[in-house]
Design a protein around this motif. Sequence first.
Motif, PDB file in Angstrom:
ATOM      1  N   GLU A 145      19.018  78.125   1.735  1.00 59.17           N
ATOM      2  CA  GLU A 145      18.376  79.402   1.419  1.00 59.17           C
ATOM      3  C   GLU A 145      19.369  80.554   1.522  1.00 59.17           C
ATOM      4  O   GLU A 145      19.443  81.415   0.640  1.00 59.17           O
ATOM      5  CB  GLU A 145      17.194  79.650   2.353  1.00 59.17           C
ATOM      6  N   THR A 156      13.671  80.375  -3.438  1.00 60.72           N
ATOM      7  CA  THR A 156      12.282  80.173  -3.037  1.00 60.72           C
ATOM      8  C   THR A 156      12.020  78.712  -2.702  1.00 60.72           C
ATOM      9  O   THR A 156      11.356  78.390  -1.706  1.00 60.72           O
ATOM     10  CB  THR A 156      11.336  80.630  -4.164  1.00 60.72           C
ATOM     11  N   ARG A 157      12.561  77.820  -3.514  1.00 62.09           N
ATOM     12  CA  ARG A 157      12.405  76.389  -3.236  1.00 62.09           C
ATOM     13  C   ARG A 157      13.107  76.011  -1.929  1.00 62.09           C
ATOM     14  O   ARG A 157      12.577  75.222  -1.132  1.00 62.09           O
ATOM     15  CB  ARG A 157      12.970  75.581  -4.398  1.00 62.09           C
ATOM     16  N   HIS A 204      13.652  78.008   0.577  1.00 64.18           N
ATOM     17  CA  HIS A 204      12.874  78.585   1.675  1.00 64.18           C
ATOM     18  C   HIS A 204      11.692  77.678   2.025  1.00 64.18           C
ATOM     19  O   HIS A 204      11.401  77.452   3.210  1.00 64.18           O
ATOM     20  CB  HIS A 204      12.369  79.971   1.270  1.00 64.18           C
ATOM     21  N   SER A 205      11.037  77.161   1.003  1.00 59.50           N
ATOM     22  CA  SER A 205       9.919  76.246   1.245  1.00 59.50           C
ATOM     23  C   SER A 205      10.398  74.984   1.954  1.00 59.50           C
ATOM     24  O   SER A 205       9.731  74.478   2.863  1.00 59.50           O
ATOM     25  CB  SER A 205       9.239  75.878  -0.078  1.00 59.50           C
ATOM     26  N   THR A 265      12.984  74.777   3.910  1.00 59.48           N
ATOM     27  CA  THR A 265      13.315  75.152   5.285  1.00 59.48           C
ATOM     28  C   THR A 265      12.070  75.211   6.154  1.00 59.48           C
ATOM     29  O   THR A 265      12.045  74.679   7.274  1.00 59.48           O
ATOM     30  CB  THR A 265      14.028  76.522   5.310  1.00 59.48           C
ATOM     31  N   LEU A 266      11.027  75.866   5.642  1.00 62.12           N
ATOM     32  CA  LEU A 266       9.777  75.953   6.404  1.00 62.12           C
ATOM     33  C   LEU A 266       9.199  74.567   6.661  1.00 62.12           C
ATOM     34  O   LEU A 266       8.694  74.285   7.757  1.00 62.12           O
ATOM     35  CB  LEU A 266       8.759  76.811   5.649  1.00 62.12           C
ATOM     36  N   SER A 267       9.280  73.713   5.650  1.00 69.26           N
ATOM     37  CA  SER A 267       8.774  72.353   5.806  1.00 69.26           C
ATOM     38  C   SER A 267       9.578  71.598   6.859  1.00 69.26           C
ATOM     39  O   SER A 267       9.013  70.883   7.704  1.00 69.26           O
ATOM     40  CB  SER A 267       8.840  71.620   4.461  1.00 69.26           C
TER      41      SER A 267
END
Length: 315
Positions: free
Chosen positions: A95, A148-149, A151-152, A154-156
Amino acid sequence: MAQPKHDLMAGTAGDVLGTYLRAQATAFLRAMRLHDEGAASGADAAEGSDAARSLRGAARRISGSLATFRVVTESAWADALRTELVWLSSTLADEHAYAARLQRLMEALHRLSGSPELPAPRGTAGSLTVGSARAGALLERQLTLARTRAHSATLSALGSSRFHAVADAVAVLASEVPLDPVAARGRIPDVLIPLAEVAESRLTTAISTLPSPQGTPYSPHEDGAWHEVRRLLRVHRYAREALGEDVTRLAAAGEALDRHRDAAEAAAASATAARTPRIAPATAYALGVLHADQRHEVEASRTTFQTLWHPVPAP
Protein backbone atom coordinates in the motif's frame (compact mmCIF):
# COMPACT_ATOMS: atom_id res chain seq x y z
CA MET A 1 34.89 -6.02 8.89
CA ALA A 2 35.01 -3.32 11.55
CA GLN A 3 35.20 -4.54 15.12
CA PRO A 4 31.89 -4.45 17.00
CA LYS A 5 31.39 -2.32 20.06
CA HIS A 6 30.84 -5.40 22.19
CA ASP A 7 33.79 -6.64 24.24
CA LEU A 8 34.88 -9.65 22.17
CA MET A 9 36.06 -11.48 25.28
CA ALA A 10 32.84 -10.94 27.25
CA GLY A 11 29.40 -12.38 26.75
CA THR A 12 28.30 -15.07 24.34
CA ALA A 13 26.79 -15.21 20.87
CA GLY A 14 23.45 -15.95 22.47
CA ASP A 15 23.69 -12.92 24.73
CA VAL A 16 24.32 -10.51 21.85
CA LEU A 17 21.80 -11.99 19.43
CA GLY A 18 19.19 -12.40 22.14
CA THR A 19 19.50 -8.77 23.20
CA TYR A 20 19.09 -7.56 19.61
CA LEU A 21 16.13 -9.81 18.82
CA ARG A 22 14.31 -8.91 22.02
CA ALA A 23 14.78 -5.21 21.27
CA GLN A 24 13.37 -5.64 17.76
CA ALA A 25 10.47 -7.73 19.03
CA THR A 26 9.64 -4.97 21.51
CA ALA A 27 9.79 -2.40 18.69
CA PHE A 28 7.45 -4.61 16.62
CA LEU A 29 4.90 -4.84 19.43
CA ARG A 30 5.08 -1.10 20.11
CA ALA A 31 4.50 -0.28 16.43
CA MET A 32 1.64 -2.76 16.27
CA ARG A 33 -0.01 -1.11 19.27
CA LEU A 34 0.40 2.36 17.75
CA HIS A 35 -1.03 1.12 14.46
CA ASP A 36 -4.04 -0.41 16.20
CA GLU A 37 -4.62 2.68 18.32
CA GLY A 38 -4.35 4.92 15.27
CA ALA A 39 -6.84 2.83 13.33
CA ALA A 40 -9.28 2.83 16.26
CA SER A 41 -9.05 6.59 16.81
CA GLY A 42 -9.15 7.54 13.14
CA ALA A 43 -5.62 8.98 13.13
CA ASP A 44 -4.42 10.65 9.95
CA ALA A 45 -2.71 8.76 7.16
CA ALA A 46 0.77 10.03 8.10
CA GLU A 47 0.58 8.56 11.59
CA GLY A 48 -0.71 5.27 10.26
CA SER A 49 2.07 5.21 7.66
CA ASP A 50 4.72 5.86 10.31
CA ALA A 51 3.43 3.03 12.49
CA ALA A 52 3.27 0.66 9.52
CA ARG A 53 6.81 1.65 8.50
CA SER A 54 8.10 0.93 12.02
CA LEU A 55 6.27 -2.39 12.01
CA ARG A 56 7.84 -3.36 8.69
CA GLY A 57 11.28 -2.27 9.84
CA ALA A 58 11.14 -4.37 12.99
CA ALA A 59 9.79 -7.37 11.04
CA ARG A 60 12.61 -7.08 8.49
CA ARG A 61 15.27 -6.79 11.17
CA ILE A 62 14.03 -9.88 12.97
CA SER A 63 13.68 -11.93 9.78
CA GLY A 64 17.06 -10.76 8.46
CA SER A 65 18.82 -11.60 11.71
CA LEU A 66 17.17 -15.01 11.87
CA ALA A 67 18.46 -15.68 8.35
CA THR A 68 22.04 -14.55 9.05
CA PHE A 69 22.38 -16.07 12.51
CA ARG A 70 20.10 -19.07 11.99
CA VAL A 71 22.49 -21.62 13.52
CA VAL A 72 22.52 -19.72 16.82
CA THR A 73 18.76 -20.17 17.20
CA GLU A 74 16.43 -23.14 17.16
CA SER A 75 16.47 -23.48 13.38
CA ALA A 76 12.96 -24.87 12.85
CA TRP A 77 11.46 -22.07 14.93
CA ALA A 78 13.59 -19.44 13.18
CA ASP A 79 12.63 -20.67 9.70
CA ALA A 80 8.92 -20.67 10.49
CA LEU A 81 8.92 -17.20 12.05
CA ARG A 82 11.10 -15.74 9.31
CA THR A 83 8.70 -16.98 6.63
CA GLU A 84 5.76 -15.33 8.36
CA LEU A 85 7.60 -12.06 8.92
CA VAL A 86 8.61 -11.86 5.27
CA TRP A 87 4.95 -12.36 4.30
CA LEU A 88 3.84 -9.66 6.72
CA SER A 89 6.42 -7.03 5.74
CA SER A 90 5.74 -7.63 2.05
CA THR A 91 1.98 -7.28 2.53
CA LEU A 92 2.34 -4.09 4.56
CA ALA A 93 4.75 -2.58 2.03
CA ASP A 94 2.45 -2.74 -0.98
CA GLU A 95 0.00 0.00 0.00
CA HIS A 96 2.78 2.43 0.90
CA ALA A 97 4.63 1.60 -2.33
CA TYR A 98 1.67 2.46 -4.56
CA ALA A 99 1.02 5.72 -2.71
CA ALA A 100 4.68 6.74 -2.88
CA ARG A 101 4.86 5.82 -6.57
CA LEU A 102 1.87 7.96 -7.42
CA GLN A 103 3.28 10.91 -5.49
CA ARG A 104 6.67 10.55 -7.23
CA LEU A 105 5.06 10.45 -10.66
CA MET A 106 2.74 13.39 -9.99
CA GLU A 107 5.64 15.51 -8.75
CA ALA A 108 7.73 14.54 -11.77
CA LEU A 109 4.89 15.40 -14.18
CA HIS A 110 4.43 18.77 -12.53
CA ARG A 111 8.16 19.49 -12.75
CA LEU A 112 8.47 18.33 -16.34
CA SER A 113 5.38 20.12 -17.62
CA GLY A 114 6.82 23.40 -16.37
CA SER A 115 10.17 22.95 -18.11
CA PRO A 116 10.66 25.22 -21.15
CA GLU A 117 13.50 23.04 -22.43
CA LEU A 118 11.35 20.04 -23.34
CA PRO A 119 10.39 19.76 -27.01
CA ALA A 120 6.85 19.48 -28.23
CA PRO A 121 5.72 16.10 -29.50
CA ARG A 122 6.50 15.70 -33.19
CA GLY A 123 3.64 16.57 -35.51
CA THR A 124 1.75 18.66 -32.94
CA ALA A 125 1.73 22.27 -31.93
CA GLY A 126 1.30 21.52 -28.24
CA SER A 127 3.80 21.08 -25.40
CA LEU A 128 4.10 18.54 -22.63
CA THR A 129 1.38 20.35 -20.70
CA VAL A 130 -1.14 19.21 -23.33
CA GLY A 131 -0.91 15.60 -22.26
CA SER A 132 0.39 15.85 -18.70
CA ALA A 133 -3.02 16.41 -17.12
CA ARG A 134 -4.50 13.37 -18.87
CA ALA A 135 -1.38 11.33 -18.13
CA GLY A 136 -1.67 12.28 -14.47
CA ALA A 137 -5.34 11.35 -14.37
CA LEU A 138 -4.60 7.99 -15.99
CA LEU A 139 -1.79 7.20 -13.56
CA GLU A 140 -3.94 8.29 -10.63
CA ARG A 141 -6.75 5.95 -11.68
CA GLN A 142 -4.44 2.98 -12.16
CA LEU A 143 -2.30 3.44 -9.04
CA THR A 144 -5.19 4.44 -6.79
CA LEU A 145 -6.99 1.26 -7.78
CA ALA A 146 -3.87 -0.77 -7.01
CA ARG A 147 -3.45 1.03 -3.70
CA THR A 148 -7.06 0.38 -2.75
CA ARG A 149 -6.60 -3.33 -3.42
CA ALA A 150 -3.38 -3.33 -1.40
CA HIS A 151 -5.15 -1.54 1.46
CA SER A 152 -7.86 -4.19 1.47
CA ALA A 153 -5.19 -6.90 1.49
CA THR A 154 -3.46 -5.20 4.43
CA LEU A 155 -6.67 -4.96 6.44
CA SER A 156 -7.42 -8.60 5.68
CA ALA A 157 -3.91 -9.63 6.73
CA LEU A 158 -3.97 -7.65 9.98
CA GLY A 159 -7.31 -9.19 10.91
CA SER A 160 -6.30 -12.75 10.06
CA SER A 161 -5.45 -15.59 12.40
CA ARG A 162 -2.14 -15.81 10.57
CA PHE A 163 -1.16 -12.31 11.68
CA HIS A 164 -2.28 -12.93 15.25
CA ALA A 165 -0.12 -16.06 15.32
CA VAL A 166 2.85 -13.97 14.17
CA ALA A 167 2.13 -11.34 16.83
CA ASP A 168 1.95 -14.03 19.49
CA ALA A 169 5.28 -15.49 18.37
CA VAL A 170 6.93 -12.06 18.45
CA ALA A 171 5.46 -11.41 21.91
CA VAL A 172 7.17 -14.59 23.12
CA LEU A 173 10.39 -13.49 21.39
CA ALA A 174 10.31 -10.20 23.31
CA SER A 175 10.87 -12.10 26.54
CA GLU A 176 12.61 -15.29 25.48
CA VAL A 177 14.67 -16.13 22.39
CA PRO A 178 14.78 -19.83 21.44
CA LEU A 179 18.51 -20.47 21.05
CA ASP A 180 20.61 -23.44 20.08
CA PRO A 181 22.16 -24.60 23.36
CA VAL A 182 25.59 -25.20 21.83
CA ALA A 183 26.05 -22.38 19.31
CA ALA A 184 24.58 -19.79 21.67
CA ARG A 185 27.34 -20.45 24.21
CA GLY A 186 30.04 -19.71 21.64
CA ARG A 187 32.21 -16.63 21.66
CA ILE A 188 31.24 -13.68 19.46
CA PRO A 189 34.40 -13.87 17.28
CA ASP A 190 33.91 -17.59 16.78
CA VAL A 191 30.20 -17.59 15.97
CA LEU A 192 28.54 -14.25 15.15
CA ILE A 193 31.34 -12.51 13.28
CA PRO A 194 31.95 -15.38 10.79
CA LEU A 195 28.21 -15.59 10.12
CA ALA A 196 28.03 -11.82 9.53
CA GLU A 197 31.01 -12.12 7.19
CA VAL A 198 29.08 -14.66 5.10
CA ALA A 199 26.30 -12.09 4.63
CA GLU A 200 28.90 -9.47 3.71
CA SER A 201 30.55 -11.83 1.21
CA ARG A 202 27.23 -12.48 -0.54
CA LEU A 203 26.68 -8.76 -0.87
CA THR A 204 30.19 -8.13 -2.18
CA THR A 205 29.80 -10.87 -4.79
CA ALA A 206 26.46 -9.46 -5.95
CA ILE A 207 27.90 -5.95 -6.24
CA SER A 208 30.89 -7.20 -8.24
CA THR A 209 28.57 -8.60 -10.91
CA LEU A 210 26.62 -5.35 -11.42
CA PRO A 211 27.11 -3.66 -14.78
CA SER A 212 28.95 -0.37 -14.66
CA PRO A 213 26.55 2.61 -14.63
CA GLN A 214 29.03 4.54 -16.76
CA GLY A 215 29.08 4.24 -20.54
CA THR A 216 26.26 1.71 -20.90
CA PRO A 217 22.64 2.49 -21.80
CA TYR A 218 19.99 1.85 -19.19
CA SER A 219 18.32 -1.53 -19.42
CA PRO A 220 15.30 -2.44 -17.26
CA HIS A 221 16.45 -6.06 -17.42
CA GLU A 222 19.26 -5.08 -15.03
CA ASP A 223 16.89 -3.81 -12.35
CA GLY A 224 16.49 -7.24 -10.77
CA ALA A 225 20.20 -7.53 -10.02
CA TRP A 226 20.16 -4.12 -8.36
CA HIS A 227 17.09 -5.01 -6.32
CA GLU A 228 18.90 -8.14 -5.10
CA VAL A 229 21.88 -6.02 -4.04
CA ARG A 230 19.46 -3.81 -2.12
CA ARG A 231 18.06 -6.85 -0.30
CA LEU A 232 21.51 -8.23 0.52
CA LEU A 233 22.71 -4.84 1.71
CA ARG A 234 19.78 -4.65 4.10
CA VAL A 235 20.58 -8.08 5.53
CA HIS A 236 24.24 -7.10 5.87
CA ARG A 237 23.30 -3.85 7.63
CA TYR A 238 21.07 -5.64 10.12
CA ALA A 239 23.88 -8.08 10.91
CA ARG A 240 26.18 -5.14 11.62
CA GLU A 241 23.50 -3.56 13.80
CA ALA A 242 23.19 -6.75 15.84
CA LEU A 243 26.95 -6.63 16.45
CA GLY A 244 26.71 -3.04 17.61
CA GLU A 245 28.61 -1.52 14.70
CA ASP A 246 28.19 1.88 13.07
CA VAL A 247 25.97 1.43 9.99
CA THR A 248 25.80 5.06 8.85
CA ARG A 249 27.58 4.38 5.54
CA LEU A 250 25.49 1.28 4.89
CA ALA A 251 22.29 3.21 5.58
CA ALA A 252 23.29 5.92 3.08
CA ALA A 253 24.05 3.31 0.43
CA GLY A 254 20.73 1.65 1.18
CA GLU A 255 18.89 4.94 0.70
CA ALA A 256 20.46 5.27 -2.76
CA LEU A 257 19.18 1.80 -3.62
CA ASP A 258 15.76 2.68 -2.22
CA ARG A 259 15.63 5.62 -4.62
CA HIS A 260 16.75 3.27 -7.41
CA ARG A 261 13.92 0.87 -6.64
CA ASP A 262 11.36 3.67 -6.44
CA ALA A 263 12.45 5.21 -9.75
CA ALA A 264 12.58 1.84 -11.52
CA GLU A 265 9.07 0.98 -10.38
CA ALA A 266 7.82 4.44 -11.32
CA ALA A 267 9.33 4.04 -14.80
CA ALA A 268 7.59 0.68 -15.14
CA ALA A 269 4.28 2.23 -14.04
CA SER A 270 4.54 5.00 -16.63
CA ALA A 271 5.38 2.42 -19.32
CA THR A 272 2.35 0.35 -18.31
CA ALA A 273 0.11 3.40 -18.49
CA ALA A 274 1.48 4.24 -21.95
CA ARG A 275 0.29 0.83 -23.19
CA THR A 276 -3.31 1.68 -22.29
CA PRO A 277 -5.41 1.27 -25.45
CA ARG A 278 -6.74 4.30 -27.31
CA ILE A 279 -4.97 7.04 -25.37
CA ALA A 280 -4.34 10.36 -27.11
CA PRO A 281 -0.91 10.99 -28.71
CA ALA A 282 -0.23 13.90 -26.34
CA THR A 283 -0.94 11.65 -23.34
CA ALA A 284 1.36 8.94 -24.69
CA TYR A 285 4.04 11.55 -25.29
CA ALA A 286 3.78 12.85 -21.71
CA LEU A 287 4.06 9.32 -20.37
CA GLY A 288 7.09 8.70 -22.59
CA VAL A 289 8.84 11.80 -21.26
CA LEU A 290 7.94 10.74 -17.72
CA HIS A 291 9.34 7.26 -18.35
CA ALA A 292 12.61 8.72 -19.64
CA ASP A 293 12.82 11.03 -16.62
CA GLN A 294 12.47 8.13 -14.21
CA ARG A 295 15.03 6.09 -16.12
CA HIS A 296 17.40 9.02 -15.64
CA GLU A 297 16.67 8.87 -11.90
CA VAL A 298 17.50 5.16 -11.93
CA GLU A 299 20.86 5.82 -13.57
CA ALA A 300 21.62 8.64 -11.15
CA SER A 301 20.84 6.41 -8.17
CA ARG A 302 23.13 3.70 -9.51
CA THR A 303 25.95 6.20 -9.83
CA THR A 304 25.31 7.51 -6.32
CA PHE A 305 25.45 4.02 -4.88
CA GLN A 306 28.69 3.17 -6.66
CA THR A 307 30.23 6.43 -5.45
CA LEU A 308 29.24 5.66 -1.87
CA TRP A 309 30.39 2.06 -2.09
CA HIS A 310 33.66 2.76 -3.93
CA PRO A 311 34.67 6.25 -2.78
CA VAL A 312 37.54 7.86 -4.67
CA PRO A 313 40.55 8.26 -2.33
CA ALA A 314 41.47 11.81 -1.48
CA PRO A 315 44.61 13.00 -3.37
